[in-house]
Motif scaffolding. Structure first.
Motif, mmCIF file in Angstrom:
data_model
loop_
_atom_site.group_PDB
_atom_site.id
_atom_site.type_symbol
_atom_site.label_atom_id
_atom_site.label_comp_id
_atom_site.label_asym_id
_atom_site.label_seq_id
_atom_site.Cartn_x
_atom_site.Cartn_y
_atom_site.Cartn_z
ATOM 1 N N THR A 192 0.812 -1.220 0.000
ATOM 2 C CA THR A 192 0.000 0.000 0.000
ATOM 3 C C THR A 192 0.845 1.269 0.000
ATOM 4 O O THR A 192 0.500 2.249 -0.667
ATOM 5 N N LEU A 193 1.949 1.240 0.763
ATOM 6 C CA LEU A 193 2.772 2.454 0.885
ATOM 7 C C LEU A 193 3.219 3.018 -0.476
ATOM 8 O O LEU A 193 3.083 4.221 -0.705
ATOM 9 N N PRO A 194 3.733 2.181 -1.416
ATOM 10 C CA PRO A 194 4.147 2.754 -2.716
ATOM 11 C C PRO A 194 2.983 3.368 -3.495
ATOM 12 O O PRO A 194 3.178 4.345 -4.214
ATOM 13 N N LEU A 195 1.769 2.788 -3.318
ATOM 14 C CA LEU A 195 0.603 3.348 -4.022
ATOM 15 C C LEU A 195 0.344 4.769 -3.541
ATOM 16 O O LEU A 195 0.123 5.687 -4.350
ATOM 17 N N ALA A 196 0.388 4.954 -2.210
ATOM 18 C CA ALA A 196 0.153 6.277 -1.634
ATOM 19 C C ALA A 196 1.260 7.246 -2.081
ATOM 20 O O ALA A 196 0.979 8.392 -2.453
ATOM 21 N N SER A 197 2.531 6.776 -2.070
ATOM 22 C CA SER A 197 3.653 7.640 -2.466
ATOM 23 C C SER A 197 3.504 8.054 -3.925
ATOM 24 O O SER A 197 3.717 9.226 -4.277
ATOM 25 N N ASP A 198 3.136 7.097 -4.776
ATOM 26 C CA ASP A 198 2.986 7.357 -6.201
ATOM 27 C C ASP A 198 1.937 8.447 -6.453
ATOM 28 O O ASP A 198 2.158 9.397 -7.212
ATOM 29 N N LEU A 199 0.781 8.299 -5.750
ATOM 30 C CA LEU A 199 -0.289 9.295 -5.900
ATOM 31 C C LEU A 199 0.210 10.675 -5.487
ATOM 32 O O LEU A 199 -0.040 11.675 -6.174
ATOM 33 N N LYS A 200 0.930 10.695 -4.358
ATOM 34 C CA LYS A 200 1.402 11.973 -3.811
ATOM 35 C C LYS A 200 2.393 12.632 -4.784
ATOM 36 O O LYS A 200 2.259 13.828 -5.102
ATOM 37 N N GLN A 201 3.365 11.865 -5.290
ATOM 38 C CA GLN A 201 4.397 12.441 -6.168
ATOM 39 C C GLN A 201 3.793 13.028 -7.437
ATOM 40 O O GLN A 201 4.097 14.163 -7.829
ATOM 41 N N THR A 202 2.902 12.252 -8.069
ATOM 42 C CA THR A 202 2.285 12.749 -9.315
ATOM 43 C C THR A 202 1.433 13.976 -9.023
ATOM 44 O O THR A 202 1.438 14.944 -9.801
ATOM 45 N N ALA A 203 0.702 13.945 -7.904
ATOM 46 C CA ALA A 203 -0.148 15.091 -7.548
ATOM 47 C C ALA A 203 0.703 16.340 -7.344
ATOM 48 O O ALA A 203 0.336 17.435 -7.795
ATOM 49 N N GLU A 204 1.855 16.177 -6.701
ATOM 50 C CA GLU A 204 2.746 17.322 -6.460
ATOM 51 C C GLU A 204 3.228 17.924 -7.782
ATOM 52 O O GLU A 204 3.253 19.138 -7.966
ATOM 53 N N LYS A 205 3.591 17.015 -8.703
ATOM 54 C CA LYS A 205 4.107 17.447 -10.001
ATOM 55 C C LYS A 205 3.018 18.208 -10.775
ATOM 56 O O LYS A 205 3.254 19.307 -11.300
ATOM 57 N N ILE A 206 1.820 17.644 -10.810
ATOM 58 C CA ILE A 206 0.721 18.284 -11.534
ATOM 59 C C ILE A 206 0.357 19.609 -10.869
ATOM 60 O O ILE A 206 0.094 20.615 -11.551
ATOM 61 N N ASP A 207 0.377 19.594 -9.530
ATOM 62 C CA ASP A 207 0.036 20.798 -8.770
ATOM 63 C C ASP A 207 0.965 21.950 -9.149
ATOM 64 O O ASP A 207 0.528 23.089 -9.385
ATOM 65 N N GLU A 208 2.251 21.630 -9.254
ATOM 66 C CA GLU A 208 3.249 22.654 -9.594
ATOM 67 C C GLU A 208 2.975 23.216 -11.009
ATOM 68 O O GLU A 208 2.925 24.427 -11.222
ATOM 69 N N SER A 209 2.751 22.298 -11.973
ATOM 70 C CA SER A 209 2.480 22.724 -13.355
ATOM 71 C C SER A 209 1.195 23.527 -13.430
ATOM 72 O O SER A 209 1.109 24.529 -14.146
ATOM 73 N N TRP A 210 0.192 23.029 -12.690
ATOM 74 C CA TRP A 210 -1.115 23.700 -12.692
ATOM 75 C C TRP A 210 -0.984 25.132 -12.167
ATOM 76 O O TRP A 210 -1.589 26.057 -12.705
ATOM 77 N N HIS A 211 -0.154 25.308 -11.151
ATOM 78 C CA HIS A 211 0.082 26.627 -10.583
ATOM 79 C C HIS A 211 0.699 27.550 -11.653
ATOM 80 O O HIS A 211 0.272 28.692 -11.829
ATOM 81 N N ARG A 212 1.694 27.013 -12.395
ATOM 82 C CA ARG A 212 2.355 27.815 -13.442
ATOM 83 C C ARG A 212 1.360 28.167 -14.551
ATOM 84 O O ARG A 212 1.358 29.255 -15.093
ATOM 85 N N PHE A 213 0.476 27.206 -14.860
ATOM 86 C CA PHE A 213 -0.545 27.457 -15.887
ATOM 87 C C PHE A 213 -1.454 28.611 -15.460
ATOM 88 O O PHE A 213 -1.744 29.518 -16.250
ATOM 89 N N ARG A 214 -1.882 28.582 -14.175
ATOM 90 C CA ARG A 214 -2.771 29.624 -13.659
ATOM 91 C C ARG A 214 -2.078 30.984 -13.644
ATOM 92 O O ARG A 214 -2.731 32.009 -13.767
ATOM 93 N N MET A 215 -0.773 30.970 -13.453
ATOM 94 C CA MET A 215 -0.015 32.228 -13.447
ATOM 95 C C MET A 215 0.350 32.668 -14.874
ATOM 96 O O MET A 215 1.120 33.604 -15.048
ATOM 97 N N LYS A 216 -0.209 31.890 -15.840
ATOM 98 C CA LYS A 216 0.047 32.164 -17.276
ATOM 99 C C LYS A 216 1.535 32.107 -17.613
ATOM 100 O O LYS A 216 2.069 32.898 -18.374
ATOM 101 N N GLU A 217 2.213 31.108 -16.956
ATOM 102 C CA GLU A 217 3.651 30.981 -17.213
ATOM 103 C C GLU A 217 3.918 29.771 -18.105
ATOM 104 O O GLU A 217 5.033 29.262 -18.155
ATOM 105 N N MET A 218 2.897 29.233 -18.777
ATOM 106 C CA MET A 218 3.041 27.961 -19.485
ATOM 107 C C MET A 218 2.766 28.108 -20.979
ATOM 108 O O MET A 218 1.759 28.742 -21.364
ATOM 109 N N GLY A 219 3.651 27.514 -21.801
ATOM 110 C CA GLY A 219 3.462 27.543 -23.241
ATOM 111 C C GLY A 219 2.464 26.492 -23.681
ATOM 112 O O GLY A 219 2.088 25.610 -22.898
ATOM 113 N N VAL A 220 2.018 26.533 -24.949
ATOM 114 C CA VAL A 220 1.001 25.610 -25.470
ATOM 115 C C VAL A 220 1.493 24.160 -25.428
ATOM 116 O O VAL A 220 0.787 23.258 -24.975
ATOM 117 N N GLU A 221 2.714 23.958 -25.837
ATOM 118 C CA GLU A 221 3.265 22.593 -25.885
ATOM 119 C C GLU A 221 3.326 21.974 -24.476
ATOM 120 O O GLU A 221 2.953 20.833 -24.269
#
Lengths: 244, 126
Positions: free
Chosen positions: A103-132
């Motif tokens: 179970t532990l790796p499943l929880a870690s995996d969810l957390k890591q991907t969520a963190e990564k998406i969260d960071e990108s999503w933040h940049r997108f909202r700040m209009k710091e992201m290109g189309v690609e």
């Protein structure tokens, strides 16, 4: 001391005093002999009585079926029961640890991907992201969401298995109760034995009445007992043979 | 649907309660042997009984017989979840009118399967 013995000793004592006063050495020896002899007789009687009691107690002891039964069956059986407790608790601990490790790796995996998406999503909202880059983020989110569902299902299933593994406490608890009952019975019998060594006691030869449906808790060495089912399938077979 | 779970071990009651919740049965009550279960049953409102066999006080098999002998409770579906695995015991429970018999240790799938079967049978009889 019985009255005849007492009379003999009293007479010898009076005669001894007379002999001492008259300083008659032969008479002194004679009456001292009588007194010593009667004392020894009493000692022999006591030893004889104790020997008989000991003999009775020992034959009584050998006739006590329950104590023999306890020694021959219950004590070896208790060893099996305690081994069952060890193996059942060990299995449950390994099973639980195994599901935690899954179970532990499943929880870690969810957390890591969520963190990564969260960071990108933040940049997108700040209009710091290109189309690609946004296209990549969109792909990541698209593959993440089904993963969340799949991982959550797996985590739920693993937690349920961990919960079921805790059933060992009921099973081993029942077995430990039986061991406690057996220890109490041995204790009672040992107390009786101590009493028997002091005085005569009529042996109780109570044999246990066999009750075929008496609750026995988990069966130990069930594989070797044809009268016991080993799994749910065998229960279902037996019940369907009865028309269930 | 209100379910009464009877087992002398609180851990096992908790396990069964959680498994039942997973199956969608949220309304459960607990008792630790037949003697404490009976007044709850007699008070009414219980639709399904899950009971252990080996308990101090009143055993599960006696609880089952008492339930079957009680006019108001005689139709109550009873599932036995127990470590008792002797053939005579299973036969005795069947003859006493048990609706399902699960041996411990069991799986969530077995519990679901037996409960489904019990309700299927009740529906076909109705």
């Amino acid at each position: 001391m019985d009255s005849t013995n007492k009379a003999v000793q009293l007479e010898a004592a009076h005669a001894l005093i007379d002999a001492l006063e008259s300083d008659d050495e032969n008479e002194i020896k004679h009456h001292l002999g009588i007194l010593t002899q009667s004392q020894e007789n009493e000692l022999f009687d006591e030893v004889g009585k104790m020997t008989r009691e000991l003999h009775d107690s020992l034959s009584n002891f050998s006739l006590d079926h329950r104590l023999i039964d306890l020694t021959n069956n219950d004590i070896p059986n208790t060893r099996d029961r305690l081994n069952y407790v060890i193996s059942t608790t060990e299995d449950a601990a390994h099973k639980t640890l195994g599901f935690i490790e899954k179970t532990l790796p499943l929880a870690s995996d969810l957390k890591q991907t969520a963190e990564k998406i969260d960071e990108s999503w933040h940049r997108f909202r700040m209009k710091e992201m290109g189309v690609e880059e946004f296209r990549t983020l969109s792909d990541e989110i698209a593959s993440y969401l089904p993963d969340v569902k799949k991982h959550s299902d797996d985590i739920h299933a693993n937690l349920s298995e961990m919960m079921l593994a805790q059933g060992f406490q009921d099973l081993t608890g029942q077995v430990i109760r039986q061991v406690i009952n057996m220890v109490e019975e041995v204790e009672d019998n040992l107390i009786r034995l101590v009493k028997l060594s002091g005085q005569y006691q009529v042996a109780k030869t109570d044999k246990k009445v066999v009750d075929s449906i008496k609750a026995e808790g988990p069966q130990i060495n069930a594989e070797n007992n044809p009268n016991v089912v080993n799994n749910q399938d065998e229960v279902d077979d037996l019940l369907s043979s009865l028309g269930f | 649907m209100k379910i009464l779970i009877v087992d002398d071990f609180s851990t096992m009651r908790r396990i069964i309660k959680n498994l039942l919740r997973d199956l969608g049965f949220n309304n459960t009550e607990e008792a630790d042997d037949g003697l404490t279960a009976l007044p709850i049953l007699q008070a009414g409102g219980i639709d399904f009984l899950v009971t252990d066999w080996n308990m101090p006080g009143m055993q599960g098999i006696d609880l089952l017989k008492t339930v079957r002998a009680d006019e108001t409770l005689s139709k109550l579906p009873v599932l036995m979840v127990t470590a008792e695995t002797k053939r005579e015991q299973i036969i005795e429970a069947a003859q006493a009118g048990v609706n399902g018999y699960i041996v411990k240790p069991f799986t969530a799938a077995t519990l679901k399967d037996k409960i489904d079967k019990i309700f299927e049978r009740i529906e076909t009889q109705a």
